[in-house]
Design an enzyme around this catalytic site. Structure first.
Site, PDB file in Angstrom:
ATOM      1  N   THR A 227       0.845  -1.193   0.000  1.00  0.00           N
ATOM      2  CA  THR A 227       0.000   0.000   0.000  1.00  0.00           C
ATOM      3  C   THR A 227       0.878   1.240   0.000  1.00  0.00           C
ATOM      4  OG1 THR A 227      -1.806  -1.088   1.126  1.00  0.00           O
ATOM      5  CG2 THR A 227      -1.580   1.268   1.543  1.00  0.00           C
TER       6      THR A 227
ATOM      7  N   ARG B  23     -14.206  -7.541   0.194  1.00  0.00           N
ATOM      8  CA  ARG B  23     -13.372  -7.167   1.349  1.00  0.00           C
ATOM      9  C   ARG B  23     -12.781  -5.744   1.190  1.00  0.00           C
ATOM     10  NH1 ARG B  23      -7.876  -5.460   2.349  1.00  0.00           N
ATOM     11  NH2 ARG B  23      -7.338  -6.098   4.455  1.00  0.00           N
TER      12      ARG B  23
ATOM     13  N   GLY C  47     -10.182  -3.029   3.329  1.00  0.00           N
ATOM     14  CA  GLY C  47      -9.226  -2.952   4.431  1.00  0.00           C
ATOM     15  C   GLY C  47      -9.279  -1.612   5.146  1.00  0.00           C
ATOM     16  N   ASP C  48      -8.175  -1.295   5.794  1.00  0.00           N
ATOM     17  CA  ASP C  48      -8.094  -0.078   6.608  1.00  0.00           C
ATOM     18  C   ASP C  48      -7.802   1.179   5.801  1.00  0.00           C
ATOM     19  OD1 ASP C  48      -5.557  -1.273   6.010  1.00  0.00           O
ATOM     20  OD2 ASP C  48      -4.623   0.099   7.428  1.00  0.00           O
TER      21      ASP C  48
ATOM     22  N   THR D 149       0.196   0.948   6.498  1.00  0.00           N
ATOM     23  CA  THR D 149       0.211  -0.249   5.656  1.00  0.00           C
ATOM     24  C   THR D 149       0.371  -1.461   6.557  1.00  0.00           C
ATOM     25  OG1 THR D 149       1.305  -1.411   3.833  1.00  0.00           O
ATOM     26  CG2 THR D 149       2.710  -0.079   5.252  1.00  0.00           C
ATOM     27  N   GLY D 150      -0.210  -2.567   6.145  1.00  0.00           N
ATOM     28  CA  GLY D 150      -0.088  -3.761   6.974  1.00  0.00           C
ATOM     29  C   GLY D 150      -1.371  -4.571   6.951  1.00  0.00           C
TER      30      GLY D 150
ATOM     31  N   GLY E 184      -4.652  -5.051   7.347  1.00  0.00           N
ATOM     32  CA  GLY E 184      -5.680  -4.026   7.467  1.00  0.00           C
ATOM     33  C   GLY E 184      -6.742  -4.296   8.515  1.00  0.00           C
TER      34      GLY E 184
HETATM   35  N1  ASP Z   1      -3.466  -2.363   4.651  1.00  0.00           N
HETATM   36  C1  ASP Z   1      -3.821  -2.811   3.327  1.00  0.00           C
HETATM   37  C2  ASP Z   1      -5.131  -3.530   3.380  1.00  0.00           C
HETATM   38  O1  ASP Z   1      -5.379  -4.223   4.349  1.00  0.00           O
HETATM   39  C3  ASP Z   1      -2.819  -3.727   2.714  1.00  0.00           C
HETATM   40  C4  ASP Z   1      -1.438  -3.147   2.589  1.00  0.00           C
HETATM   41  O2  ASP Z   1      -1.018  -2.376   3.450  1.00  0.00           O
HETATM   42  O3  ASP Z   1      -0.745  -3.470   1.606  1.00  0.00           O
HETATM   43  O4  ASP Z   1      -5.897  -3.434   2.448  1.00  0.00           O
END
Ligand code: ASP
Length: 296
Positions: free
Chosen positions: A161, A189, A191-192, A212-213, A215
């Protein structure tokens, strides 16, 4: 990512992408542009760069599509705009900004968001624009693993991300985040990243952050808002607040990182992974980029 998992070409590509994003955002700020314009400019560069999981280069859903999420937030007013699951807009972050500026809403999703993009006259592309072979192969590998009985959803996969935070000459903060989400995601789905207060947050009274991480875990701890609340109500420095929330995230088995800039002008990051692709530039300091945890 770990050092032995990255080719020299990819390493150079990531660093070049980060440098280009810093140059784009930094140019806006140097010309006395707004923090909002700066984070949009930086994220647009990364959305076009196939090295990153956003815009061109986004990961694929289980059905083999690219469904993009993005958000932007203005710390001066706490106005926010976000989109989830868009499939045709070249720059999802610019669509998020249009939601903030030109709609009464904060978050638009899927077909409706694509229709709003058309109405706003934002550049549209064929879905194939976003496709990068390496991401496609990642989906095939995941499907092969699923056929062997392994879980289709693996939150320990490499993320990618993109995000930017900025503090402008007037002292206003802004944050923006853009992503393809997780490889193999399904059932719509989200994410965050497109959720203000989770993966994206800005408040002139405290901090701007982009995450990022994993989510789902960032949503559960309300990561962005929590960092801001610690700064605003506990009086913690932004670095201490970011470290505390990443530690809390680890406590529920979450992984990832945040970049932040504070109302106090401090800027940095916190992460619990072997790497976080990151960089920083200011009027006082020339640009620096780093990838691995042991880099300064
Ligand atoms: N945080 C992002 C998500 O969960 C994924 C990512 O950080 O690459 O969609």
């Amino acid at each position: 990512m770990t050092r032995d998992g990255v080719t020299p070409e990819a390493d150079a590509g990531y660093r070049a992408g980060l440098a280009a994003a810093l140059a784009a955002g930094g140019a806006v700020l140097a010309a006395s542009g707004s923090a909002v314009a700066a984070v949009e400019a930086a994220v647009c560069v990364l959305e076009d760069d196939p090295h990153f999981n956003a815009g061109r280069g986004a990961v694929f859903t289980a059905e083999g599509r690219n469904e993009l999420d993005a958000a932007i937030m203005d710390g001066a007013t706490r106005a926010a705009g976000a989109v989830a699951g868009v499939t045709r807009t070249r720059h999802p972050v610019s669509l998020a900004r249009a939601v903030m500026a030109s709609s009464p809403h904060v978050l638009l999703a899927r077909d409706g968001a694509d229709i709003f993009a058309l109405e706003q006259g934002l550049e549209q592309v064929e879905p194939g624009w976003f496709r990068v072979e390496e991401r496609w192969q990642a989906l095939q590998a995941m499907k092969a693993a699923a056929a062997r009985g392994e879980s289709l959803f693996d939150k320990t996969l490499k993320y990618g991300t993109v995000g930017a935070v900025a503090r402008d000459n007037a002292g206003h903060l802004a944050a923006a985040t853009s992503t393809g989400g997780l490889t193999g995601k399904r059932w719509g789905r989200i994410g965050d990243s497109p959720l203000p207060g989770a993966g994206t947050f800005a408040d002139d009274r405290s901090v701007a952050i982009s995450a990022t991480g994993s989510g789902e875990d960032f949503i559960r701890v309300g990561a962005g808002h929590e960092i801001g609340a610690r700064v605003r109500m506990l009086g913690e420095a932004p670095q201490a607040a970011a470290d505390a929330v990443i530690a809390e995230l680890r406590g529920i088995d979450g992984d990832g990182g945040v970049i932040f800039v504070g109302a106090d002008g401090s800027a940095g990051w916190a992460f619990n992974t072997p790497s976080l692709l990151r960089g920083r530039v200011s009027a006082a300091q020339s640009a620096m980029v780093a990838i691995f945890v042991d880099e300064a």
